[in-house]
Design a protein around this motif. Structure first.
Motif, PDB file in Angstrom:
ATOM      1  N   TRP A  53      45.039  98.554 -10.384  1.00  0.00           N
ATOM      2  CA  TRP A  53      45.667  97.148  -9.811  1.00  0.00           C
ATOM      3  C   TRP A  53      45.186  97.034  -8.567  1.00  0.00           C
ATOM      4  CZ3 TRP A  53      48.073  93.278 -11.165  1.00  0.00           C
ATOM      5  CH2 TRP A  53      49.454  92.573 -10.478  1.00  0.00           C
ATOM      6  N   THR A  54      45.484  97.766  -7.672  1.00  0.00           N
ATOM      7  CA  THR A  54      45.221  97.698  -6.354  1.00  0.00           C
ATOM      8  C   THR A  54      43.934  97.550  -5.804  1.00  0.00           C
ATOM      9  OG1 THR A  54      44.987  99.899  -6.195  1.00  0.00           O
ATOM     10  CG2 THR A  54      47.091  99.091  -5.393  1.00  0.00           C
ATOM     11  N   ALA A  55      43.048  98.005  -6.431  1.00  0.00           N
ATOM     12  CA  ALA A  55      41.398  97.244  -6.898  1.00  0.00           C
ATOM     13  C   ALA A  55      41.539  95.690  -6.954  1.00  0.00           C
ATOM     14  CB  ALA A  55      39.828  98.270  -7.885  1.00  0.00           C
ATOM     15  N   ALA A  56      42.049  95.537  -7.962  1.00  0.00           N
ATOM     16  CA  ALA A  56      41.545  94.621  -8.175  1.00  0.00           C
ATOM     17  C   ALA A  56      41.885  92.942  -6.952  1.00  0.00           C
ATOM     18  CB  ALA A  56      42.780  93.538  -9.667  1.00  0.00           C
ATOM     19  N   PRO A  57      41.276  91.806  -6.607  1.00  0.00           N
ATOM     20  CA  PRO A  57      41.298  90.592  -6.590  1.00  0.00           C
ATOM     21  C   PRO A  57      42.933  90.480  -5.481  1.00  0.00           C
ATOM     22  CG  PRO A  57      39.964  90.403  -7.515  1.00  0.00           C
ATOM     23  CD  PRO A  57      40.180  91.244  -8.032  1.00  0.00           C
ATOM     24  N   ALA A  58      42.975  90.038  -4.293  1.00  0.00           N
ATOM     25  CA  ALA A  58      44.726  89.743  -4.282  1.00  0.00           C
ATOM     26  C   ALA A  58      44.896  88.928  -4.921  1.00  0.00           C
ATOM     27  CB  ALA A  58      45.204  90.099  -2.203  1.00  0.00           C
ATOM     28  N   ALA A  59      43.905  87.395  -5.092  1.00  0.00           N
ATOM     29  CA  ALA A  59      44.377  86.180  -5.599  1.00  0.00           C
ATOM     30  C   ALA A  59      45.174  86.779  -6.971  1.00  0.00           C
ATOM     31  CB  ALA A  59      42.936  85.453  -5.572  1.00  0.00           C
ATOM     32  N   ALA A  60      44.054  87.184  -7.482  1.00  0.00           N
ATOM     33  CA  ALA A  60      44.067  87.726  -8.563  1.00  0.00           C
ATOM     34  C   ALA A  60      45.450  88.544  -9.420  1.00  0.00           C
ATOM     35  CB  ALA A  60      43.398  88.503  -9.479  1.00  0.00           C
ATOM     36  N   ARG A  61      46.015  89.776  -8.227  1.00  0.00           N
ATOM     37  CA  ARG A  61      47.659  89.684  -8.482  1.00  0.00           C
ATOM     38  C   ARG A  61      47.745  88.840  -7.699  1.00  0.00           C
ATOM     39  NH1 ARG A  61      44.821  93.859  -4.483  1.00  0.00           N
ATOM     40  NH2 ARG A  61      46.241  93.499  -3.391  1.00  0.00           N
ATOM     41  N   ALA A  62      47.864  88.028  -7.346  1.00  0.00           N
ATOM     42  CA  ALA A  62      49.032  86.726  -6.914  1.00  0.00           C
ATOM     43  C   ALA A  62      49.751  86.393  -7.904  1.00  0.00           C
ATOM     44  CB  ALA A  62      49.161  86.210  -5.581  1.00  0.00           C
ATOM     45  N   ALA A  63      48.266  86.019  -8.428  1.00  0.00           N
ATOM     46  CA  ALA A  63      48.115  85.059 -10.181  1.00  0.00           C
ATOM     47  C   ALA A  63      49.374  85.460 -11.819  1.00  0.00           C
ATOM     48  CB  ALA A  63      47.476  84.567 -10.598  1.00  0.00           C
TER      49      ALA A  63
END
Length: 247
Positions: A53-63
């Motif tokens: 999860w933390t390795a995923a792009p910030a935009a993807a996590r926000a979406a």
């Protein structure tokens, strides 16, 4: 900590899937949702634990967060609507009582249908002017139609045959209502729709969409291990009926 919450939720969903599966011989409709949800929670927990999860792009996590919150809000609103029908008592002296079909085991009513029949008999005994329309075709594994099963049981419970009308073609709630309306005399007959408590909100909403009859719901009690499943299943069926234009 978050990963433990997801893993625990996953284990609970998988355990519930197993319990319901054993209870219903894994023949309960849409039961797979608990298996899929449980596996999803477990995957999310493992992903958090291993840092995916933390390795995923910030935009993807926000979406993902936004979509999850939106879904949760919609789910809770729909479930609140379903809960609103759980204790529906209907109105006295209706012109018609549409009793919706449910699974028949051979020629005998399943648990859900048995409870509907008993509630219908109680209402008909208390309201001698009301005519019952027992609605339901023949499904897989059923030796007779659901309508015939309901009529047999109502006759056994003392309801006279002239107060029972069979609608034996329907295969869905929308068809239950549509075909039952075709058997009614009068364009504005007062109608009660009787089903199990978890089903009332959707059934009444469909009935109001399909005609001009004043409609109320009458809830047959249902409890036990399968109730949470049926409550969640109603969310899915409400969405499907909305997309099909039934609501």
């Amino acid at each position: 900590m978050k990963e433990k919450v997801f893993l625990a939720a996953g284990v609970l969903c998988l355990a519930y899937y197993g319990v319901c599966g054993i209870y219903g011989n894994f023949k309960i409709s849409v039961l797979w949702i608990w298996l899929l949800t449980g596996l999803g929670f477990v995957a999310a927990g493992l992903g958090l634990y291993h840092g995916v999860w933390t390795a995923a792009p910030a935009a993807a996590r926000a979406a993902i967060r936004v979509l999850a919150v939106l879904f949760l809000c919609v789910f809770l609103l729909v479930e609140a609507a379903v809960i609103s029908g759980l204790s529906a008592k209907g109105e006295p002296d209706l012109d018609y009582l549409v009793v919706l079909g449910a699974a028949v085991k051979g020629t005998e009513p399943g648990e859900a249908l048995r409870l509907r029949i008993q509630a219908a008999a109680r209402y008909l005994e208390a309201n001698p002017r009301t005519v019952a329309i027992v609605s339901g075709g023949r499904g897989t594994g059923e030796e007779i139609t659901e309508a015939e099963c309901m009529e047999r049981e109502l006759l056994r419970l003392g309801i006279p045959p002239e107060r029972i009308v069979q609608e034996n073609r329907s295969r869905s709630t929308a068809e239950n209502i549509r075909f039952s309306y075709e058997l009614m005399s009068g364009q504005t007959a007062r109608v009660g729709v009787l089903s199990n408590n978890f089903h009332i909100f959707r059934a009444v909403a469909i009935a109001r969409k399909q005609g001009n009859h004043p409609v109320c719901g009458i809830a047959a009690p249902y409890s036990g291990v399968l109730l949470p499943h049926y409550m969640v299943r109603e969310f899915m069926t409400l969405v499907v009926d909305k997309l099909r234009g039934n609501l």
